[in-house]
Design a protein around this motif. Structure first.
Motif, PDB file in Angstrom:
ATOM      1  N   ARG A  29      48.635  53.285  33.519  1.00  0.00           N
ATOM      2  CA  ARG A  29      48.166  52.202  34.389  1.00  0.00           C
ATOM      3  C   ARG A  29      46.714  52.399  34.823  1.00  0.00           C
ATOM      4  O   ARG A  29      45.939  51.442  34.899  1.00  0.00           O
ATOM      5  CB  ARG A  29      49.064  52.116  35.613  1.00  0.00           C
ATOM      6  N   LEU A  30      46.321  53.632  35.134  1.00  0.00           N
ATOM      7  CA  LEU A  30      44.971  53.895  35.628  1.00  0.00           C
ATOM      8  C   LEU A  30      43.896  53.498  34.618  1.00  0.00           C
ATOM      9  O   LEU A  30      42.922  52.829  34.987  1.00  0.00           O
ATOM     10  CB  LEU A  30      44.826  55.365  36.012  1.00  0.00           C
ATOM     11  N   PRO A  31      44.019  53.880  33.331  1.00  0.00           N
ATOM     12  CA  PRO A  31      42.992  53.429  32.374  1.00  0.00           C
ATOM     13  C   PRO A  31      42.909  51.913  32.266  1.00  0.00           C
ATOM     14  O   PRO A  31      41.807  51.363  32.117  1.00  0.00           O
ATOM     15  CB  PRO A  31      43.447  54.056  31.051  1.00  0.00           C
ATOM     16  N   ARG A  32      44.051  51.242  32.354  1.00  0.00           N
ATOM     17  CA  ARG A  32      44.011  49.784  32.288  1.00  0.00           C
ATOM     18  C   ARG A  32      43.289  49.194  33.491  1.00  0.00           C
ATOM     19  O   ARG A  32      42.525  48.246  33.372  1.00  0.00           O
ATOM     20  CB  ARG A  32      45.435  49.228  32.208  1.00  0.00           C
ATOM     21  N   VAL A  33      43.543  49.764  34.658  1.00  0.00           N
ATOM     22  CA  VAL A  33      42.879  49.276  35.867  1.00  0.00           C
ATOM     23  C   VAL A  33      41.377  49.521  35.784  1.00  0.00           C
ATOM     24  O   VAL A  33      40.563  48.652  36.120  1.00  0.00           O
ATOM     25  CB  VAL A  33      43.470  49.943  37.116  1.00  0.00           C
ATOM     26  N   LEU A  34      40.988  50.713  35.309  1.00  0.00           N
ATOM     27  CA  LEU A  34      39.565  51.024  35.191  1.00  0.00           C
ATOM     28  C   LEU A  34      38.884  50.102  34.178  1.00  0.00           C
ATOM     29  O   LEU A  34      37.778  49.601  34.427  1.00  0.00           O
ATOM     30  CB  LEU A  34      39.380  52.480  34.780  1.00  0.00           C
ATOM     31  N   ALA A  35      39.554  49.891  33.039  1.00  0.00           N
ATOM     32  CA  ALA A  35      38.962  49.011  32.027  1.00  0.00           C
ATOM     33  C   ALA A  35      38.853  47.583  32.538  1.00  0.00           C
ATOM     34  O   ALA A  35      37.837  46.915  32.340  1.00  0.00           O
ATOM     35  CB  ALA A  35      39.804  49.060  30.748  1.00  0.00           C
ATOM     36  N   VAL A  40      35.542  43.096  34.680  1.00  0.00           N
ATOM     37  CA  VAL A  40      35.281  42.107  35.729  1.00  0.00           C
ATOM     38  C   VAL A  40      33.870  42.270  36.281  1.00  0.00           C
ATOM     39  O   VAL A  40      33.149  41.286  36.506  1.00  0.00           O
ATOM     40  CB  VAL A  40      36.326  42.236  36.850  1.00  0.00           C
ATOM     41  N   VAL A  41      33.442  43.524  36.494  1.00  0.00           N
ATOM     42  CA  VAL A  41      32.098  43.762  37.020  1.00  0.00           C
ATOM     43  C   VAL A  41      31.038  43.287  36.020  1.00  0.00           C
ATOM     44  O   VAL A  41      30.059  42.621  36.393  1.00  0.00           O
ATOM     45  CB  VAL A  41      31.912  45.256  37.344  1.00  0.00           C
ATOM     46  N   LEU A  42      31.216  43.607  34.748  1.00  0.00           N
ATOM     47  CA  LEU A  42      30.253  43.178  33.737  1.00  0.00           C
ATOM     48  C   LEU A  42      30.220  41.657  33.614  1.00  0.00           C
ATOM     49  O   LEU A  42      29.147  41.055  33.453  1.00  0.00           O
ATOM     50  CB  LEU A  42      30.595  43.807  32.389  1.00  0.00           C
ATOM     51  N   ALA A  43      31.389  41.014  33.680  1.00  0.00           N
ATOM     52  CA  ALA A  43      31.425  39.551  33.614  1.00  0.00           C
ATOM     53  C   ALA A  43      30.722  38.932  34.817  1.00  0.00           C
ATOM     54  O   ALA A  43      29.996  37.935  34.682  1.00  0.00           O
ATOM     55  CB  ALA A  43      32.878  39.067  33.546  1.00  0.00           C
ATOM     56  N   LEU A  47      27.514  36.523  34.657  1.00  0.00           N
ATOM     57  CA  LEU A  47      27.631  35.143  35.128  1.00  0.00           C
ATOM     58  C   LEU A  47      26.751  34.845  36.341  1.00  0.00           C
ATOM     59  O   LEU A  47      26.534  33.674  36.652  1.00  0.00           O
ATOM     60  CB  LEU A  47      29.090  34.838  35.493  1.00  0.00           C
ATOM     61  N   LEU A  48      26.271  35.877  37.024  1.00  0.00           N
ATOM     62  CA  LEU A  48      25.487  35.649  38.244  1.00  0.00           C
ATOM     63  C   LEU A  48      24.254  34.786  37.990  1.00  0.00           C
ATOM     64  O   LEU A  48      24.027  33.809  38.731  1.00  0.00           O
ATOM     65  CB  LEU A  48      25.095  36.991  38.868  1.00  0.00           C
ATOM     66  N   PRO A  49      23.416  35.051  36.973  1.00  0.00           N
ATOM     67  CA  PRO A  49      22.259  34.154  36.746  1.00  0.00           C
ATOM     68  C   PRO A  49      22.680  32.725  36.417  1.00  0.00           C
ATOM     69  O   PRO A  49      21.998  31.769  36.809  1.00  0.00           O
ATOM     70  CB  PRO A  49      21.533  34.815  35.559  1.00  0.00           C
ATOM     71  N   PHE A  50      23.783  32.574  35.705  1.00  0.00           N
ATOM     72  CA  PHE A  50      24.249  31.238  35.359  1.00  0.00           C
ATOM     73  C   PHE A  50      24.691  30.480  36.603  1.00  0.00           C
ATOM     74  O   PHE A  50      24.359  29.298  36.779  1.00  0.00           O
ATOM     75  CB  PHE A  50      25.398  31.347  34.356  1.00  0.00           C
ATOM     76  N   VAL A  51      25.423  31.152  37.470  1.00  0.00           N
ATOM     77  CA  VAL A  51      25.851  30.516  38.727  1.00  0.00           C
ATOM     78  C   VAL A  51      24.635  30.192  39.589  1.00  0.00           C
ATOM     79  O   VAL A  51      24.578  29.133  40.236  1.00  0.00           O
ATOM     80  CB  VAL A  51      26.841  31.432  39.460  1.00  0.00           C
ATOM     81  N   TRP A  52      23.664  31.084  39.622  1.00  0.00           N
ATOM     82  CA  TRP A  52      22.439  30.845  40.401  1.00  0.00           C
ATOM     83  C   TRP A  52      21.689  29.625  39.871  1.00  0.00           C
ATOM     84  O   TRP A  52      21.169  28.818  40.648  1.00  0.00           O
ATOM     85  CB  TRP A  52      21.554  32.083  40.352  1.00  0.00           C
ATOM     86  N   ALA A  53      21.627  29.491  38.544  1.00  0.00           N
ATOM     87  CA  ALA A  53      20.947  28.329  37.960  1.00  0.00           C
ATOM     88  C   ALA A  53      21.661  27.036  38.323  1.00  0.00           C
ATOM     89  O   ALA A  53      21.020  26.028  38.654  1.00  0.00           O
ATOM     90  CB  ALA A  53      20.867  28.491  36.441  1.00  0.00           C
TER      91      ALA A  53
END
Length: 299
Positions: A29-35, A40-43, A47-53
């Motif tokens: 479970r731990l590796p799945r949670v970390l992955a 989610v963080v990378l996404a 997406l942050l610049p796109f949302v800002w635009a």
């Protein structure tokens, strides 16, 4: 009396990963949670610049210029999009972009496929030297070719035509090299069997090699289409007629004619990217599969 031997205890083997399973840090479970957290963080970062635009494009210029780090500073409004649609001929520019990108993709894939197959299977004189020149052309910045290409378009009286925008973009040395590397990994036994049956060289390419190369051909077509759609510099230089301008160039002329405006700039960028977003939403599985399988060819 013989001593009883204890049977060896079976070793615990990790479960075999099925084909196409996601790459994880391990089992449990731990590796799945970390992955999942990392994805989610990378996404979110992507997406942050796109949302800002998007947030900038639906506000007024006065609200966006107000101090503060929050992207949402004012009331929701679509005035920027309305101004662009009123002042520019967006449908014509979108049609030009679709026509230019489509023709560039078709011609580039056809020319690159034939050239790559010739380099991969041909035995003509000067093959190695010509392949070396093709690979070396990958390292030439496109900006260095603008002046000679423009002089060439003037010589042939092609300025302000679709041909002037399309023809210089169909030469793609990188795509030739990528396809050639993939064709090198296609089993030659299949081609020899087709030749024994009386197939011509073009028939071998069309009926044997290309069906096995659909992933790489699809990936090349996707990359060429995106590059042709987003190409701004060359169409901006070689076109003056607004009826021939592609969407990025047409939107830039509308924005520049009214000065530097952040809201209008973001709205123009989103309008130019909207067709590509729609294409990705409809063909995302095909795009992902094509890009993921491009490494299956020979090395």
């Amino acid at each position: 009396m013989s001593a009883t031997t204890t049977p060896p205890r079976p070793r615990h083997r990790p479960p075999r990963e099925r084909a196409g399973a996601p790459l994880l840090l391990g089992h449990g479970r731990l590796p799945r949670v970390l992955a999942g957290t990392a994805l989610v963080v990378l996404a979110a970062v992507w997406l942050l610049p796109f949302v800002w635009a998007i947030a900038t494009s639906v506000q007024s210029e006065q609200d966006v210029s107000a101090p503060g780090l929050s992207p949402f500073k004012g009331a929701f409004t679509l005035d920027a999009y309305q101004r662009i649609l009123d002042r520019g001929d967006v449908p014509v520019w979108a049609f030009n972009s679709l026509l230019i990108a489509g023709l560039v993709t078709i011609v580039t894939v056809a020319v690159s496929t034939l050239a790559a197959y010739g380099f991969s299977r041909g035995t003509f004189r000067g093959r190695r030297a010509l392949l070396a020149v093709t690979v070396a052309a990958v390292m030439v910045p496109p900006q260095l070719l603008i002046v000679p290409l423009f002089r060439q378009m003037l010589l042939f009286d092609l300025v302000d035509t679709y041909a002037a925008v399309i023809l210089p973009q169909v030469v793609a040395p990188m795509m030739v090299f990528v396809l050639k590397r993939f064709f090198d990994g296609v089993p030659r036994e299949l081609e020899e069997a087709a030749r024994i049956d009386g197939a011509s060289e073009f028939r071998v390419l069309w009926s044997v090699v290309l069906p096995l190369s659909r992933p790489i051909v699809a990936a090349v077509a996707i990359f060429v289409f995106i590059g042709a759609w987003n190409n701004f510099l060359w169409p901006f230089i070689v076109t003056n007629d607004p009826d021939l301008m592609p969407l990025p160039v047409g939107l830039a002329t509308v924005r520049d004619s009214h000065g530097v405006q952040y809201v209008s700039g973001m709205a123009s960028a989103l309008l130019a990217a909207l067709p590509l977003i729609v294409v990705f939403l409809f063909f995302q599985r095909r795009i992902v599969d094509s890009v993921a399988t491009t490494g299956l060819g020979g090395s």
